[in-house]
Enzyme design. Structure first.
Site, mmCIF file in Angstrom:
data_model
loop_
_atom_site.group_PDB
_atom_site.id
_atom_site.type_symbol
_atom_site.label_atom_id
_atom_site.label_comp_id
_atom_site.label_asym_id
_atom_site.label_seq_id
_atom_site.Cartn_x
_atom_site.Cartn_y
_atom_site.Cartn_z
ATOM 1 N N ARG A 176 25.013 -20.559 -23.989
ATOM 2 C CA ARG A 176 26.350 -20.624 -23.401
ATOM 3 C C ARG A 176 26.438 -21.479 -22.145
ATOM 4 O O ARG A 176 27.298 -22.357 -22.051
ATOM 5 C CB ARG A 176 26.856 -19.204 -23.088
ATOM 6 C CG ARG A 176 26.990 -18.345 -24.338
ATOM 7 C CD ARG A 176 27.244 -16.905 -23.990
ATOM 8 N NE ARG A 176 26.033 -16.296 -23.413
ATOM 9 C CZ ARG A 176 25.995 -15.070 -22.905
ATOM 10 N NH1 ARG A 176 27.089 -14.332 -22.868
ATOM 11 N NH2 ARG A 176 24.866 -14.594 -22.424
ATOM 12 N N CYS A 215 24.339 -17.861 -17.799
ATOM 13 C CA CYS A 215 24.268 -16.881 -18.883
ATOM 14 C C CYS A 215 22.897 -16.204 -18.784
ATOM 15 O O CYS A 215 22.233 -16.301 -17.757
ATOM 16 C CB CYS A 215 24.518 -17.520 -20.245
ATOM 17 S SG CYS A 215 23.270 -18.696 -20.819
ATOM 18 N N ASP A 249 27.410 -14.006 -26.645
ATOM 19 C CA ASP A 249 26.115 -14.666 -26.829
ATOM 20 C C ASP A 249 25.937 -14.960 -28.312
ATOM 21 O O ASP A 249 25.873 -14.043 -29.125
ATOM 22 C CB ASP A 249 24.990 -13.758 -26.327
ATOM 23 C CG ASP A 249 23.653 -14.472 -26.266
ATOM 24 O OD1 ASP A 249 23.496 -15.531 -26.905
ATOM 25 O OD2 ASP A 249 22.762 -13.956 -25.570
#
Length: 181
Positions: free
Chosen positions: A35, A29, A147
Site C-alpha cells: 500500500r 503501511c 492490505d
C-alpha cells in the site's frame, strides 16, 4: 530544499504559512511492500505530471521492518504497471527521525495510525499523523486502505483505486495552498 518551515498549530490541525517550503509526505503501511509504496509511486507520478517536484517530496515506510530492503510485492508492481505507475521503492521501517523530516505522515489503516502514534517522539510529531481515508473523495464508504497481501488481483486493483483517489485529493490541497486538517 526546504526554504522555510513555519507551522501554525490549531485545534484543526496544521496550517501552512509559507508557500515556498517543500512539503514532505511519508506514506506508511505495515510492511512497506504494497500500500505505502503504491501511494508513494502514484503521488510521485502526480507530482511529476503537475511539475511541482520543487514543492512536494514523497517517501514511504512500514511500521514493521521484516521486509527492509525488499522491493514492493510483485503483484502490486504488476497492477501498478498496468496503470502506467512504476514502483521502484525498497522497503524500510519508520525511523524516529521521520517525524522531524516529514511534514505529513499518512497511515493506511488504523493499526498503523496507532503504531505511529506510539512511535512519535512527542505531541507535535503526533499532530503530523493522518489517516489516508481522510483524503478519499470518491470512496467515502472506505474507512481504511485494505492490505491486499492475502487477496487476489482485485485486492491490488482496489488499493490502487483508493490510492489514486486520496493522492489526487492531497495534491489538490497542496496546489490550492489548503491546510491538512
Amino acid at each position: 530544499m526546504m526554504k522555510a518551515k513555519f507551522f501554525l498549530l490549531s485545534l484543526h490541525g496544521l496550517f501552512w504559512l509559507s508557500s515556498e517550503m517543500k512539503q514532505r509526505i511519508l506514506f506508511v503501511c505495515l510492511g512497506n511492500i504494497c500500500r505505502s509504496p503504491a501511494a508513494e509511486a502514484v503521488m510521485q507520478q502526480l507530482i511529476d505530471r503537475n511539475g511541482v517536484g520543487d514543492r512536494v517530496a514523497v517517501d514511504s515506510a512500514g511500521t514493521y521492518g521484516g521486509h527492509a530492503g525488499d522491493r514492493a510485492d510483485s503483484r502490486m508492481r504488476r497492477a501498478a504497471s498496468a496503470r502506467g505507475v512504476d514502483i521502484t521503492h525498497r522497503s524500510r521501517q519508520v525511523r524516529e527521525e521521520d517525524f522531524e523530516r516529514f511534514d505529513i505522515i499518512v497511515a493506511m489503516d488504523d493499526n498503523n495510525y496507532e503504531a505511529l502514534f506510539r512511535l512519535a517522539p512527542h505531541r507535535d510529531a503526533q499532530m503530523k499523523i493522518f489517516r489516508f481515508r481522510e483524503f478519499l473523495r470518491h470512496h467515502p464508504d472506505w474507512s481504511y486502505i485494505p492490505d491486499p497481501y492475502y487477496e487476489g488481483h482485485e485486492g491490488f486493483e482496489l488499493v490502487l483505486d483508493l490510492v489514486e483517489d486520496g493522492c489526487q485529493t492531497m495534491l489538490d490541497k497542496i496546489l490550492r495552498g489548503e491546510d491538512f486538517e
